[in-house]
Motif scaffolding. Structure first.
Motif, PDB file in Angstrom:
ATOM      1  N   MET A 109       0.808  -1.211   0.000  1.00 15.82           N
ATOM      2  CA  MET A 109       0.000   0.000   0.000  1.00 15.82           C
ATOM      3  C   MET A 109       0.846   1.268   0.000  1.00 15.82           C
ATOM      4  SD  MET A 109      -3.054  -1.134  -0.126  1.00 15.82           S
ATOM      5  CE  MET A 109      -4.002   0.339   0.241  1.00 15.82           C
ATOM      6  N   THR A 110       2.143   1.101   0.140  1.00 13.91           N
ATOM      7  CA  THR A 110       3.008   2.285   0.182  1.00 13.91           C
ATOM      8  C   THR A 110       3.876   2.402  -1.068  1.00 13.91           C
ATOM      9  OG1 THR A 110       4.774   1.097   1.346  1.00 13.91           O
ATOM     10  CG2 THR A 110       3.087   2.161   2.688  1.00 13.91           C
ATOM     11  N   GLN A 111       3.486   1.711  -2.151  1.00 18.32           N
ATOM     12  CA  GLN A 111       4.298   1.733  -3.360  1.00 18.32           C
ATOM     13  C   GLN A 111       4.415   3.145  -3.930  1.00 18.32           C
ATOM     14  OE1 GLN A 111       2.494  -1.172  -5.940  1.00 18.32           O
ATOM     15  NE2 GLN A 111       3.530  -2.899  -4.953  1.00 18.32           N
ATOM     16  N   ALA A 112       3.305   3.893  -3.907  1.00 17.86           N
ATOM     17  CA  ALA A 112       3.335   5.246  -4.465  1.00 17.86           C
ATOM     18  C   ALA A 112       4.291   6.125  -3.676  1.00 17.86           C
ATOM     19  CB  ALA A 112       1.930   5.850  -4.461  1.00 17.86           C
ATOM     20  N   PHE A 113       4.288   5.966  -2.359  1.00 22.24           N
ATOM     21  CA  PHE A 113       5.203   6.752  -1.519  1.00 22.24           C
ATOM     22  C   PHE A 113       6.652   6.395  -1.837  1.00 22.24           C
ATOM     23  CE2 PHE A 113       7.773   7.548   2.204  1.00 22.24           C
ATOM     24  CZ  PHE A 113       7.329   8.777   2.667  1.00 22.24           C
ATOM     25  N   ASP A 114       6.959   5.106  -1.898  1.00 28.52           N
ATOM     26  CA  ASP A 114       8.326   4.675  -2.186  1.00 28.52           C
ATOM     27  C   ASP A 114       8.768   5.142  -3.567  1.00 28.52           C
ATOM     28  OD1 ASP A 114       8.511   3.394   0.276  1.00 28.52           O
ATOM     29  OD2 ASP A 114       7.741   1.495  -0.510  1.00 28.52           O
ATOM     30  N   ALA A 115       7.868   5.052  -4.548  1.00 26.60           N
ATOM     31  CA  ALA A 115       8.213   5.483  -5.908  1.00 26.60           C
ATOM     32  C   ALA A 115       8.487   6.973  -5.964  1.00 26.60           C
ATOM     33  CB  ALA A 115       7.086   5.107  -6.872  1.00 26.60           C
ATOM     34  N   ALA A 116       7.693   7.753  -5.228  1.00 27.18           N
ATOM     35  CA  ALA A 116       7.896   9.206  -5.220  1.00 27.18           C
ATOM     36  C   ALA A 116       9.259   9.566  -4.649  1.00 27.18           C
ATOM     37  CB  ALA A 116       6.787   9.881  -4.413  1.00 27.18           C
ATOM     38  N   LEU A 117       9.688   8.882  -3.610  1.00 25.39           N
ATOM     39  CA  LEU A 117      10.993   9.169  -3.017  1.00 25.39           C
ATOM     40  C   LEU A 117      12.130   8.727  -3.933  1.00 25.39           C
ATOM     41  CD1 LEU A 117      11.819  10.529  -0.344  1.00 25.39           C
ATOM     42  CD2 LEU A 117       9.389  10.027  -0.557  1.00 25.39           C
ATOM     43  N   ARG A 118      11.939   7.611  -4.650  1.00 27.20           N
ATOM     44  CA  ARG A 118      12.988   7.172  -5.587  1.00 27.20           C
ATOM     45  C   ARG A 118      13.162   8.177  -6.716  1.00 27.20           C
ATOM     46  NH1 ARG A 118      10.621   2.032  -4.792  1.00 27.20           N
ATOM     47  NH2 ARG A 118       9.451   2.259  -6.758  1.00 27.20           N
ATOM     48  N   ALA A 119      12.063   8.818  -7.122  1.00 26.15           N
ATOM     49  CA  ALA A 119      12.126   9.773  -8.230  1.00 26.15           C
ATOM     50  C   ALA A 119      12.648  11.144  -7.805  1.00 26.15           C
ATOM     51  CB  ALA A 119      10.745   9.934  -8.851  1.00 26.15           C
ATOM     52  N   PHE A 120      12.787  11.365  -6.513  1.00 27.65           N
ATOM     53  CA  PHE A 120      13.197  12.660  -5.977  1.00 27.65           C
ATOM     54  C   PHE A 120      14.725  12.728  -5.949  1.00 27.65           C
ATOM     55  CE2 PHE A 120      13.408  15.353  -1.881  1.00 27.65           C
ATOM     56  CZ  PHE A 120      13.471  16.529  -2.609  1.00 27.65           C
ATOM     57  N   THR A 121      15.285  13.694  -6.675  1.00 27.41           N
ATOM     58  CA  THR A 121      16.749  13.787  -6.786  1.00 27.41           C
ATOM     59  C   THR A 121      17.225  15.216  -6.501  1.00 27.41           C
ATOM     60  OG1 THR A 121      16.550  14.152  -9.172  1.00 27.41           O
ATOM     61  CG2 THR A 121      16.933  11.880  -8.434  1.00 27.41           C
ATOM     62  N   PRO A 122      17.150  15.665  -5.252  1.00 25.43           N
ATOM     63  CA  PRO A 122      17.594  17.024  -4.913  1.00 25.43           C
ATOM     64  C   PRO A 122      19.105  17.088  -4.767  1.00 25.43           C
ATOM     65  CG  PRO A 122      16.934  15.891  -2.934  1.00 25.43           C
ATOM     66  CD  PRO A 122      16.668  14.928  -4.067  1.00 25.43           C
ATOM     67  N   ARG A 123      19.602  18.316  -4.667  1.00 29.53           N
ATOM     68  CA  ARG A 123      20.999  18.520  -4.296  1.00 29.53           C
ATOM     69  C   ARG A 123      21.131  18.339  -2.787  1.00 29.53           C
ATOM     70  NH1 ARG A 123      21.620  24.446  -6.709  1.00 29.53           N
ATOM     71  NH2 ARG A 123      19.580  24.505  -5.657  1.00 29.53           N
ATOM     72  N   LEU A 124      22.255  17.830  -2.392  1.00 28.90           N
ATOM     73  CA  LEU A 124      22.514  17.605  -0.967  1.00 28.90           C
ATOM     74  C   LEU A 124      23.550  18.595  -0.461  1.00 28.90           C
ATOM     75  CD1 LEU A 124      22.646  13.700  -1.031  1.00 28.90           C
ATOM     76  CD2 LEU A 124      20.690  15.155  -0.439  1.00 28.90           C
ATOM     77  N   PRO A 125      23.458  18.972   0.808  1.00 27.48           N
ATOM     78  CA  PRO A 125      22.472  18.558   1.814  1.00 27.48           C
ATOM     79  C   PRO A 125      21.089  19.134   1.531  1.00 27.48           C
ATOM     80  CG  PRO A 125      23.828  20.307   2.685  1.00 27.48           C
ATOM     81  CD  PRO A 125      24.432  19.949   1.356  1.00 27.48           C
ATOM     82  N   LEU A 126      20.090  18.451   2.061  1.00 26.53           N
ATOM     83  CA  LEU A 126      18.694  18.791   1.818  1.00 26.53           C
ATOM     84  C   LEU A 126      18.032  19.271   3.102  1.00 26.53           C
ATOM     85  CD1 LEU A 126      16.043  18.601   0.041  1.00 26.53           C
ATOM     86  CD2 LEU A 126      15.834  16.254   0.937  1.00 26.53           C
ATOM     87  N   GLY A 127      17.284  20.365   3.015  1.00 29.32           N
ATOM     88  CA  GLY A 127      16.445  20.807   4.118  1.00 29.32           C
ATOM     89  C   GLY A 127      15.044  20.245   3.955  1.00 29.32           C
ATOM     90  N   VAL A 128      14.445  19.817   5.046  1.00 26.04           N
ATOM     91  CA  VAL A 128      13.075  19.288   5.018  1.00 26.04           C
ATOM     92  C   VAL A 128      12.241  20.077   6.013  1.00 26.04           C
ATOM     93  CG1 VAL A 128      11.588  17.293   5.437  1.00 26.04           C
ATOM     94  CG2 VAL A 128      13.823  16.976   4.358  1.00 26.04           C
ATOM     95  N   GLY A 129      11.178  20.702   5.526  1.00 26.23           N
ATOM     96  CA  GLY A 129      10.251  21.386   6.418  1.00 26.23           C
ATOM     97  C   GLY A 129       9.601  20.379   7.351  1.00 26.23           C
ATOM     98  N   PHE A 130       9.700  20.614   8.665  1.00 22.30           N
ATOM     99  CA  PHE A 130       9.290  19.613   9.649  1.00 22.30           C
ATOM    100  C   PHE A 130       8.428  20.256  10.720  1.00 22.30           C
ATOM    101  CE2 PHE A 130      10.766  16.890  13.431  1.00 22.30           C
ATOM    102  CZ  PHE A 130       9.775  15.944  13.210  1.00 22.30           C
TER     103      PHE A 130
END
Length: 316
Positions: A1-22
């Motif tokens: 049930m989490t395939q879409a979530f996993d796929a979205a993260l695999r497709a995400f290719t930002p520059r590092l280091p990355l900031g995440v709004g939390f």
């Protein structure tokens, strides 16, 4: 049930280091954990304390404790997110939040330097944004809803979860066994967005199970149309002068004239005219055949006026 979530993260290719709004909520917690697992040691959590609720300090304490346990660097900012007269509370909080996140990423002396920020809005948030825009009679820019990527002040911003349903984000987080906090305002149906989330989205799910995908396609079409309109407005503004000459405006077709006026007011003066204000301004321009014809129309916190052969603007 989490395939879409996993796929979205695999497709995400930002520059590092990355900031995440939390914020400490479920969505941002899931995004932070997933990014930290993929790029260990290369992720920084960015938390904004809006100070609008008694529980705000508790939210910050929760975020700090979780980041300390997971050994994720945390930067925090405190803002005054109270709305100005005529401004909605949601808009005031959003503007304060993005300004603070950008400041945290670019803070003097902060290490490491952050050029990319990810935020956790997902497919349900996108659908809510589109429905809000429709309810307000928005044009193409509003119907474009939220972009998946944009640049502002030297920072690239990303929404990597826009193609993921909210329930799939929470299912992924539940599988991790990590706690999150629930913002009590998310269930307050005095806010239109919450009524859409709690009443309309379940009904859409029952009747049109693929509505997130189809809404996203419509928003993408609107975004493309909005870019074309912006390119046309930029060319027309360059030809008519900035501020625009009245004669040049009068030579344009009404739709093209309206497009240029919206662009000029938004770009030069950070205001967006209502449909009624824009219609009145165009009617005044149509009547503006003599040097003596005056124009003075309120838009936002100021006025559009005639200054000789050009339009002008001043704050009230």
């Amino acid at each position: 049930m989490t395939q879409a979530f996993d796929a979205a993260l695999r497709a995400f290719t930002p520059r590092l280091p990355l900031g995440v709004g939390f914020s400490g909520g479920a969505d941002s917690t899931a995004l932070l954990l997933a990014c930290h697992a993929r790029w260990p040691g290369q992720v920084v959590a960015l938390h904004v304390n809006h100070g609008l609720q008694a529980a705000a300090d508790g939210f910050e304490a929760h975020c700090r404790a979780l980041c300390e346990r997971l050994q994720i660097p945390l930067r925090t900012g405190h803002v005054d997110a109270r709305p100005q007269p005529g401004q909605s509370p949601e808009d005031a909080a959003r503007r304060a939040r993005y300004a603070s996140l950008g400041a945290l990423a670019l803070a003097d002396g902060a290490t490491p330097a952050i050029k990319d920020i990810a935020i956790a809005q997902h497919g349900d948030d996108q659908a809510e944004t589109l429905l809000l825009a429709l309810s307000r009679g928005a044009g193409a820019p509003g119907l474009a809803a939220m972009p998946a990527q944009w640049e502002r002040a030297g920072i690239q911003w990303y929404r990597p979860l826009l193609g993921v349903a909210g329930q799939d984000v929470r299912r992924w987080l539940q599988d991790q066994g990590v706690p999150w906090i629930e913002d009590p305002t998310n269930t307050d149906e005095r806010y239109t967005r919450n009524r859409i989330r709690r009443q309309l989205l379940p009904a859409l799910d029952a009747v049109f199970p693929q509505f997130r995908d189809t809404f996203a396609r419509s928003a993408a079409h609107a975004a493309q149309a909005s870019l074309l309109l912006q390119e046309m407005a930029q060319g027309d503004l360059a030809a008519s002068g900035d501020p625009p000459r009245i004669a040049a405006l009068r030579a344009l077709s009404p739709p093209r004239q309206a497009n240029l006026l919206r662009h000029w007011l938004r770009q030069a003066h950070s205001v967006v005219p209502s449909a009624a204000q824009l219609a009145e301004l165009q009617a005044q321009l149509a009547d503006c055949a003599t040097r003596g014809h005056r124009i003075r129309i309120r838009v936002g916190a100021g006025f559009v006026v005639r200054e000789g052969e050009m339009l002008g603007w001043y704050n009230s």
